[in-house]
Design an enzyme around this catalytic site. Structure first.
Site, PDB file in Angstrom:
ATOM      1  N   ALA A  65     -28.068  33.565 -35.615  1.00  0.00           N
ATOM      2  CA  ALA A  65     -27.112  34.209 -34.707  1.00  0.00           C
ATOM      3  C   ALA A  65     -25.885  34.684 -35.469  1.00  0.00           C
ATOM      4  O   ALA A  65     -25.384  35.801 -35.254  1.00  0.00           O
ATOM      5  CB  ALA A  65     -26.703  33.233 -33.603  1.00  0.00           C
ATOM      6  N   LYS A  82     -25.690  35.319 -38.782  1.00  0.00           N
ATOM      7  CA  LYS A  82     -26.026  36.344 -39.774  1.00  0.00           C
ATOM      8  C   LYS A  82     -26.420  37.676 -39.125  1.00  0.00           C
ATOM      9  O   LYS A  82     -26.008  38.746 -39.599  1.00  0.00           O
ATOM     10  CB  LYS A  82     -27.141  35.836 -40.696  1.00  0.00           C
ATOM     11  N   SER A  95     -27.757  37.067 -45.635  1.00  0.00           N
ATOM     12  CA  SER A  95     -29.004  36.395 -45.984  1.00  0.00           C
ATOM     13  C   SER A  95     -30.127  37.277 -45.481  1.00  0.00           C
ATOM     14  O   SER A  95     -29.926  38.087 -44.574  1.00  0.00           O
ATOM     15  CB  SER A  95     -29.070  35.029 -45.282  1.00  0.00           C
ATOM     16  N   TYR A 142     -27.816  29.716 -37.192  1.00  0.00           N
ATOM     17  CA  TYR A 142     -27.573  30.380 -38.469  1.00  0.00           C
ATOM     18  C   TYR A 142     -27.954  31.851 -38.359  1.00  0.00           C
ATOM     19  O   TYR A 142     -27.200  32.738 -38.785  1.00  0.00           O
ATOM     20  CB  TYR A 142     -28.377  29.700 -39.571  1.00  0.00           C
ATOM     21  N   ASN A 168     -17.862  35.143 -48.898  1.00  0.00           N
ATOM     22  CA  ASN A 168     -18.938  34.277 -49.346  1.00  0.00           C
ATOM     23  C   ASN A 168     -18.964  32.931 -48.626  1.00  0.00           C
ATOM     24  O   ASN A 168     -20.017  32.319 -48.502  1.00  0.00           O
ATOM     25  CB  ASN A 168     -18.800  34.041 -50.862  1.00  0.00           C
ATOM     26  N   VAL A 177     -11.514  29.156 -43.546  1.00  0.00           N
ATOM     27  CA  VAL A 177     -11.754  30.467 -42.930  1.00  0.00           C
ATOM     28  C   VAL A 177     -11.910  30.395 -41.421  1.00  0.00           C
ATOM     29  O   VAL A 177     -12.000  31.437 -40.760  1.00  0.00           O
ATOM     30  CB  VAL A 177     -12.980  31.174 -43.551  1.00  0.00           C
TER      31      VAL A 177
END
Length: 293
Positions: free
Chosen positions: A150, A152, A135, A148, A83, A57
């Site tokens: 940043a 999300k 999340s 992480y 996902n 991805v």
């Protein structure tokens, strides 16, 4: 029966979602970065329902190519579930440039480009559903998780905006905010920075306890979470946010309450920076916007 495109079906939520959907008779187009025995077993059991494609991805050109190919083959995509992703742990100072680029390309840019590639498909077919696995870390930030968070926080803002853009075309969006689950996200695929002794004994390295199964497993059941995600597809209106795990819900409510209280306490400071005649200006702006739309 629906046709689903799910990124990252080798493990975790992607694998749980795929199994449940195949059992109910739907078609799943699942992406993997490399061959995987669990996915191969599903292909043997559901040869007519599961279409596995290789995709990284972080490769935008490959995303566009794969989307074009699967749409040409299957005719339509009813639901996209973004996902694919992973966790990155460590203080901002402990991360190197490659750590930062990789997680943003995977957890943020990859999801953005998947959604952008599916919007014209769903618009032309008259509707569809975009589901983004985020999340509760897209709402609540902890030390040792800065990049992480940043990714999300970023993808949640993107999806909230896109949801408004695509609503006129019968396309809806849901941001899924799971808490801790017993998946490879924590116990296998988590990336940890090169740790610095200066942060030992501080809250920043508290995540090390969480990543060790000997300290207790996460409370979330990935199969139950997957079932709740699937159920939202038939909900109208679609929930924009879906928090999974009672502890994650409580932490999110507490953080949002704190944030609201902070903003409410800044009324006078905010007002002190206004231009005096801003109210009629904003009213005219809103009237012009509503007339144009």
């Amino acid at each position: 029966m629906k046709t689903w495109l799910i990124t990252g079906i080798s493990s975790g939520f992607g694998n749980s979602l795929t199994k449940l959907l195949l059992e109910k008779g739907d078609t799943v187009i699942g992406t993997v970065r490399s061959d995987n025995p669990k996915v191969a077993a599903l292909q043997r059991d559901y040869p007519d329902q599961l279409d596995v494609v290789h995709l990284d991805v972080t490769d935008t050109a490959a995303i566009r190519r794969v989307v074009a190919e699967v749409v040409a083959k299957h005719g339509r995509i009813d639901v996209l579930i973004n996902n694919a992703g992973y966790g990155l742990f460590g203080a901002a100072e402990e991360l190197n440039d490659q750590d930062i680029d990789q997680i943003l390309q995977t957890d943020l840019v990859g999801s953005v480009q998947m959604i952008r590639s599916l919007i014209p498909v769903m618009r032309k077919q008259g509707g569809g559903r975009l589901i983004q696995i985020s999340s509760y870390g897209g709402q609540v930030a902890f030390p040792g998780n800065s990049l992480y968070h940043a990714a999300k926080f970023g993808i949640e803002g993107f999806v909230e905006s896109v949801a408004q853009e695509v609503a006129p075309f019968n396309i809806s969006a849901t941001i899924v905010e799971p808490g801790g689950a017993r998946t490879e996200f924590r116990y296998g695929s988590a990336h940890v920075a090169k740790l610095m002794p200066e942060y030992d004994g501080t809250p920043t390295h508290a995540f090390l306890k969480m990543l060790d199964p000997a300290n207790g497993l996460a409370p979330g059941d990935p199969d139950k979470m997957a079932a709740r995600i699937i159920e939202t597809v038939d909900q109208k209106p679609a929930p924009l946010h879906l928090v999974l795990d009672s502890r994650a819900r409580q932490a999110t409510i507490e953080r949002l309450t704190e944030r609201l209280k902070e903003y409410q306490g800044q009324a006078e400071v905010a007002k002190s920076t206004d231009i005096e005649d801003y109210r009629p200006y904003n009213k005219r702006l809103r009237e012009n916007f509503l007339a144009a739309s």
